[in-house]
Design a protein around this motif. Structure first.
Motif, mmCIF file in Angstrom:
data_model
loop_
_atom_site.group_PDB
_atom_site.id
_atom_site.type_symbol
_atom_site.label_atom_id
_atom_site.label_comp_id
_atom_site.label_asym_id
_atom_site.label_seq_id
_atom_site.Cartn_x
_atom_site.Cartn_y
_atom_site.Cartn_z
ATOM 1 N N GLN A 74 0.839 -1.207 0.000
ATOM 2 C CA GLN A 74 0.000 0.000 0.000
ATOM 3 C C GLN A 74 0.869 1.251 0.000
ATOM 4 O O GLN A 74 0.573 2.217 -0.705
ATOM 5 C CB GLN A 74 -0.941 -0.001 1.209
ATOM 6 C CG GLN A 74 -1.932 1.131 1.186
ATOM 7 C CD GLN A 74 -2.839 1.079 -0.028
ATOM 8 O OE1 GLN A 74 -3.343 0.028 -0.389
ATOM 9 N NE2 GLN A 74 -3.047 2.206 -0.670
ATOM 10 N N GLU A 75 1.960 1.247 0.766
ATOM 11 C CA GLU A 75 2.862 2.396 0.779
ATOM 12 C C GLU A 75 3.527 2.585 -0.578
ATOM 13 O O GLU A 75 3.692 3.717 -1.051
ATOM 14 C CB GLU A 75 3.919 2.227 1.870
ATOM 15 C CG GLU A 75 3.378 2.401 3.271
ATOM 16 C CD GLU A 75 4.449 2.193 4.334
ATOM 17 O OE1 GLU A 75 5.644 2.157 3.980
ATOM 18 O OE2 GLU A 75 4.084 2.069 5.505
ATOM 19 N N ALA A 76 3.909 1.500 -1.238
ATOM 20 C CA ALA A 76 4.528 1.597 -2.561
ATOM 21 C C ALA A 76 3.529 2.160 -3.578
ATOM 22 O O ALA A 76 3.902 2.982 -4.436
ATOM 23 C CB ALA A 76 5.022 0.220 -3.002
ATOM 24 N N ILE A 77 2.277 1.741 -3.477
ATOM 25 C CA ILE A 77 1.256 2.267 -4.390
ATOM 26 C C ILE A 77 1.034 3.750 -4.138
ATOM 27 O O ILE A 77 0.904 4.544 -5.082
ATOM 28 C CB ILE A 77 -0.056 1.471 -4.235
ATOM 29 C CG1 ILE A 77 0.133 0.062 -4.773
ATOM 30 C CG2 ILE A 77 -1.210 2.175 -4.928
ATOM 31 C CD1 ILE A 77 -1.018 -0.875 -4.484
ATOM 32 N N ASP A 78 1.022 4.160 -2.878
ATOM 33 C CA ASP A 78 0.855 5.580 -2.552
ATOM 34 C C ASP A 78 2.015 6.410 -3.083
ATOM 35 O O ASP A 78 1.813 7.489 -3.633
ATOM 36 C CB ASP A 78 0.714 5.759 -1.037
ATOM 37 C CG ASP A 78 -0.582 5.196 -0.502
ATOM 38 O OD1 ASP A 78 -1.518 4.963 -1.302
ATOM 39 O OD2 ASP A 78 -0.653 4.948 0.725
ATOM 40 N N ILE A 79 3.247 5.913 -2.920
ATOM 41 C CA ILE A 79 4.423 6.650 -3.405
ATOM 42 C C ILE A 79 4.388 6.754 -4.929
ATOM 43 O O ILE A 79 4.693 7.797 -5.499
ATOM 44 C CB ILE A 79 5.717 5.950 -2.916
ATOM 45 C CG1 ILE A 79 5.865 6.127 -1.415
ATOM 46 C CG2 ILE A 79 6.938 6.487 -3.648
ATOM 47 C CD1 ILE A 79 6.990 5.324 -0.799
ATOM 48 N N LYS A 80 3.998 5.685 -5.600
ATOM 49 C CA LYS A 80 3.903 5.717 -7.054
ATOM 50 C C LYS A 80 2.859 6.718 -7.514
ATOM 51 O O LYS A 80 3.065 7.462 -8.481
ATOM 52 C CB LYS A 80 3.574 4.330 -7.605
ATOM 53 C CG LYS A 80 3.558 4.280 -9.128
ATOM 54 C CD LYS A 80 3.179 2.910 -9.619
ATOM 55 C CE LYS A 80 3.171 2.812 -11.122
ATOM 56 N NZ LYS A 80 2.587 3.873 -11.840
ATOM 57 N N SER A 81 1.738 6.791 -6.812
ATOM 58 C CA SER A 81 0.690 7.744 -7.179
ATOM 59 C C SER A 81 1.182 9.182 -7.040
ATOM 60 O O SER A 81 0.910 10.042 -7.900
ATOM 61 C CB SER A 81 -0.535 7.537 -6.306
ATOM 62 O OG SER A 81 -1.072 6.261 -6.508
ATOM 63 N N ASN A 119 4.327 10.184 -7.186
ATOM 64 C CA ASN A 119 5.335 10.449 -8.225
ATOM 65 C C ASN A 119 4.691 10.642 -9.590
ATOM 66 O O ASN A 119 5.180 11.446 -10.394
ATOM 67 C CB ASN A 119 6.336 9.280 -8.290
ATOM 68 C CG ASN A 119 7.280 9.290 -7.102
ATOM 69 O OD1 ASN A 119 7.438 10.302 -6.435
ATOM 70 N ND2 ASN A 119 7.913 8.159 -6.856
ATOM 71 N N ASP A 120 3.612 9.955 -9.877
ATOM 72 C CA ASP A 120 2.918 10.146 -11.159
ATOM 73 C C ASP A 120 2.299 11.537 -11.244
ATOM 74 O O ASP A 120 2.226 12.128 -12.320
ATOM 75 C CB ASP A 120 1.840 9.081 -11.338
ATOM 76 C CG ASP A 120 2.408 7.713 -11.651
ATOM 77 O OD1 ASP A 120 3.599 7.639 -12.041
ATOM 78 O OD2 ASP A 120 1.668 6.720 -11.494
#
Length: 67
Positions: free
Chosen positions: A54-61, A63-64
């Motif tokens: 979930q943290e990786a998905i949040d960071i990717k969002s 950065n996008d």
């Protein structure tokens, strides 16, 4: 079966076997404890992986949005 179900089954299994009097049931008790411990470890590991994902998905969002 979910992890919580396995934990409950392990605890019930241990309680039933502890109630046996005068018998050598240490093997059954240790089996129940091992199943309970294994279920808890798997549950904790799955929870940790879920939080990391979930943290990786949040960071990717985030950065996008920056790019």
């Amino acid at each position: 079966m979910t992890v919580s179900t396995l934990i409950v089954v392990g605890i019930i299994f241990g309680v039933i076997l502890v109630s046996g009097e005068g018998e050598d049931i240490t093997g059954f008790i240790s089996l129940g404890l091992m199943l309970t411990f294994t279920s808890m470890v798997i549950g904790i590991f799955a929870t940790a992986l879920q939080k990391l994902l979930q943290e990786a998905i949040d960071i990717k969002s985030v950065n996008d949005l920056i790019v």
